[in-house]
Structures are given as structure tokens and as C-alpha cells.
Design an enzyme around this catalytic site. Structure first.
Site, short mmCIF file in Angstrom:
data_model
loop_
_atom_site.label_atom_id
_atom_site.label_comp_id
_atom_site.label_asym_id
_atom_site.label_seq_id
_atom_site.Cartn_x
_atom_site.Cartn_y
_atom_site.Cartn_z
CG MET A 30 10.01 -9.80 11.88
SD MET A 30 11.51 -8.94 11.68
CE MET A 30 11.64 -8.23 13.66
N GLY A 31 7.25 -13.47 13.79
CA GLY A 31 7.11 -14.29 14.72
C GLY A 31 7.16 -13.91 16.07
CG HIS A 34 3.53 -10.04 21.53
ND1 HIS A 34 2.54 -9.23 21.04
CD2 HIS A 34 4.49 -9.86 21.16
CE1 HIS A 34 3.37 -8.21 20.25
NE2 HIS A 34 4.29 -8.50 20.45
CG HIS A 37 2.38 -10.28 16.83
ND1 HIS A 37 3.40 -10.96 17.91
CD2 HIS A 37 3.30 -9.75 15.82
CE1 HIS A 37 4.54 -10.49 17.60
NE2 HIS A 37 4.67 -9.59 16.54
CD GLU A 148 -2.86 2.73 15.93
OE1 GLU A 148 -3.03 3.08 17.15
OE2 GLU A 148 -3.70 2.84 15.09
CB VAL A 176 -2.01 -5.67 22.52
CG1 VAL A 176 -2.66 -6.67 23.90
CG2 VAL A 176 -3.25 -5.53 21.64
CB SER A 185 7.77 -5.64 22.43
OG SER A 185 9.16 -5.91 21.67
O1 PAF Z 1 7.06 -5.20 12.50
C1 PAF Z 1 7.68 -6.33 11.99
O2 PAF Z 1 7.43 -7.62 12.92
C2 PAF Z 1 8.43 -6.09 10.87
O3 PAF Z 1 9.37 -5.15 10.60
C3 PAF Z 1 7.81 -6.62 9.51
C4 PAF Z 1 6.81 -5.58 9.34
C5 PAF Z 1 7.05 -7.91 9.68
C6 PAF Z 1 8.64 -6.76 8.42
O4 PAF Z 1 9.55 -7.59 8.47
#
Ligand code: PAF
Length: 282
Positions: A30-31, A34, A37, A148, A176, A185
Site C-alpha cells: 500500500m506504499g 520502508h 517492503h 510475516e 524487519v 510499519s
Molecule cells: O499488507 C498490505 O500492505 C496490504 O494488506 C496488501 C497485501 C498490499 C493488500 O492491500
């Protein structure tokens, strides 16, 4: 790195890539990216020939009183971060591209979503499963990777992939953490200075639970009580849930087994933070 906003663009890219004999790894996000990701994207890079990522703040997974409007967004910074991986393709659709007028289909995964976050965020996992299934159909990846930290989400998506015979391998990527242990997060940006200090209590409580198990404690109630007390000793915190569950079924256990998952959801100021750890008892 190519940026696509339309479904047909990313699907054409993926089909061409796979027709050329190359594998596609995919990281949905969802952008407001960090290091957590980026580590999933690096994992995809190591395992696949090409990497696609999506950035889409999915309205269907937010409840009416949740932070959809406030959810942090910064596309330029995200693109810069992804180019360091590097990611080959970014899918960044508008909401109407994903949910056109008249949209009415939902995917529901039942048992594993009933408790924990599912209990406190009704409809959340239906929104997640729906958008992830759509993204899988759009990107058609060989491998998809999810963090996770959102363990219940990972279990839900694995369950959906098995139940619906999806032709994609779903893998988890390790959480992480900041140097003091706080799980990374996008919602950590909601924390004030004082709240940020208190937020360390989530990861330190996981350490406390590990120590209790190492010292021979096998009673979930004792561990949960200690974890709750430890967290709520810190200002601005309110434990939403702290539970010990089976990491496959997400159902509460009555004794600590060889692999038991401690899952936490804690409100710290206006942020709702989650974390977890697998506890191992011999
Ligand atoms: O974990 C997330 O960022 C979201 O729940 C996901 C998996 C991209 C679905 O919108």
C-alpha cells in the site's frame, strides 16, 4: 523501472515476460515503503528474473472508522526506494481501475480470518483477499511475497491460494525491525516521540515471552498475562489482543507446543500496531 496505471498494461508486460521464459516475482504493497517492503522486493529479486510491485491503498480493507484518508502516501519517494532494489515494474492504479462502477464481487476466507485482527476489523480480510486475488489475476506472478509481520494476512493468502488452486507460490518474508526492535510499519509515522518510546514494548514483550518459554513455562495464560502487564506498564498503550495460537490455523492453543505463535495488537496513541513471534518449545 516502468510505472503502469492500467490493468491491461501490466498484464501485457507480465505475459510477454513469461512468454520469453522469464519468471515474475510480485510484492503487493500500500506504499509509503520502508526497509521491510524493500527486503520483500529483494527476496523476489533473488528468486525471480523480473520483479513487479504494486502500490494501491485498498479502500475495501479499511473499516468506516479506520485511517483510509490519513494513510500515508508518497509516490515519488516510493519510486526512488524501489529503483534501488531494483524493481522492474510498478502497478499504481486509481481506485476506479480496481473497482469500476458496479463492482460487487468479494472473496471470503473463513476460519483463519475469524479471530484476532478479523474480530476487531470486520471485513478487513475480505478486502485483503479480494484485492490480492485481483492483483494475482492482473500481474499473473510465479511468486508473491508478503511480510510475516502481518502473519494472519500471510496465512489467509496462503489458504486462499490453496483453496482456489491459484497458480502462484506464496512466501513470507521476515519482519524487519528498527534498531530498538520496533517492527517497521507505515503506521509508525502516527507515533509521537513519547508514543514511539512506548511502542518498543511490543517487541520487548515478545522477548519476555521467549524467555518464559525457555525457562520452561508452557501455560499460555501465564505468558499472556505477563505480556499484557509488560506492555500496559508503558504509557499511551492499550492491548487490543495478545494471544498464543497455532501458526497454521490461527486458533488459540491451550499449551505451548513445538511451534506456537504469539500475536499482538496494541493501540499506541492513535496508531494500531501489530507484531508476532514464533515461540519454540522442545
Ligand atoms: O499488507 C498490505 O500492505 C496490504 O494488506 C496488501 C497485501 C498490499 C493488500 O492491500
Amino acid at each position: 523501472m516502468e510505472l503502469f496505471k492500467r490493468v491491461d498494461e501490466v498484464r501485457t508486460w507480465s505475459r510477454r515476460t513469461r512468454a520469453a521464459g522469464l519468471t515474475v516475482g510480485f510484492v503487493p504493497t500500500m506504499g509509503f515503503l520502508h526497509e521491510g517492503h524493500l527486503s520483500l522486493m529483494r527476496q523476489a529479486r533473488e528468486k525471480c528474473d523480473r520483479v513487479a510491485a504494486s502500490i494501491f491503498v485498498n479502500p475495501m480493507q479499511f473499516g468506516p472508522k479506520e485511517d483510509l484518508a490519513a494513510y500515508p502516501r508518497d509516490l515519488d519517494r516510493d519510486l526512488e526506494r524501489m529503483s534501488s532494489v531494483p524493481v522492474d515494474v510498478v502497478f499504481h492504479p486509481d481506485p476506479e481501475e480496481v473497482y469500476p462502477p458496479g463492482y460487487q464481487t468479494r472473496v471470503e476466507v473463513t476460519d483463519v480470518t475469524r479471530d484476532l485482527c478479523g474480530r476487531y476489523r470486520p471485513g478487513h480480510f475480505t478486502g485483503v483477499a479480494t484485492v490480492v486475488l485481483k492483483l494475482f489475476h492482473i500481474v499473473e506472478p510465479d511468486l508473491a511475497i508478503f511480510g510475516e509481520k502481518d502473519y494472519q494476512q500471510l496465512v489467509t493468502i496462503k489458504r486462499m491460494a490453496r483453496d482456489l488452486n491459484l497458480d502462484v507460490r506464496v512466501e513470507g518474508g521476515v519482519t524487519v525491525r528498527e534498531p530498538d526492535g520496533l517492527a517497521m510499519s507505515s503506521r509508525n509515522t502516527y507515533l509521537s516521540g513519547e508514543e514511539r518510546k512506548s511502542a518498543r514494548a511490543l517487541s520487548s514483550s515478545l522477548g519476555l515471552a521467549r524467555d518464559m518459554v525457555a525457562a520452561g513455562q508452557r501455560d499460555p495464560a501465564r505468558i499472556i498475562e505477563a505480556v499484557r502487564r509488560h506492555i500496559e506498564d508503558h504509557p499511551h498503550t492499550r492491548v487490543e489482543y495478545a494471544e498464543l495460537v497455532d501458526p497454521e490455523t490461527m486458533q488459540a492453543v491451550d499449551r505451548i507446543g513445538p511451534r506456537t505463535l504469539l500475536v499482538l495488537s496494541v493501540h499506541v496513541g492513535r496508531a494500531r500496531l501489530i507484531d508476532n513471534a514464533v515461540l519454540t518449545a522442545s
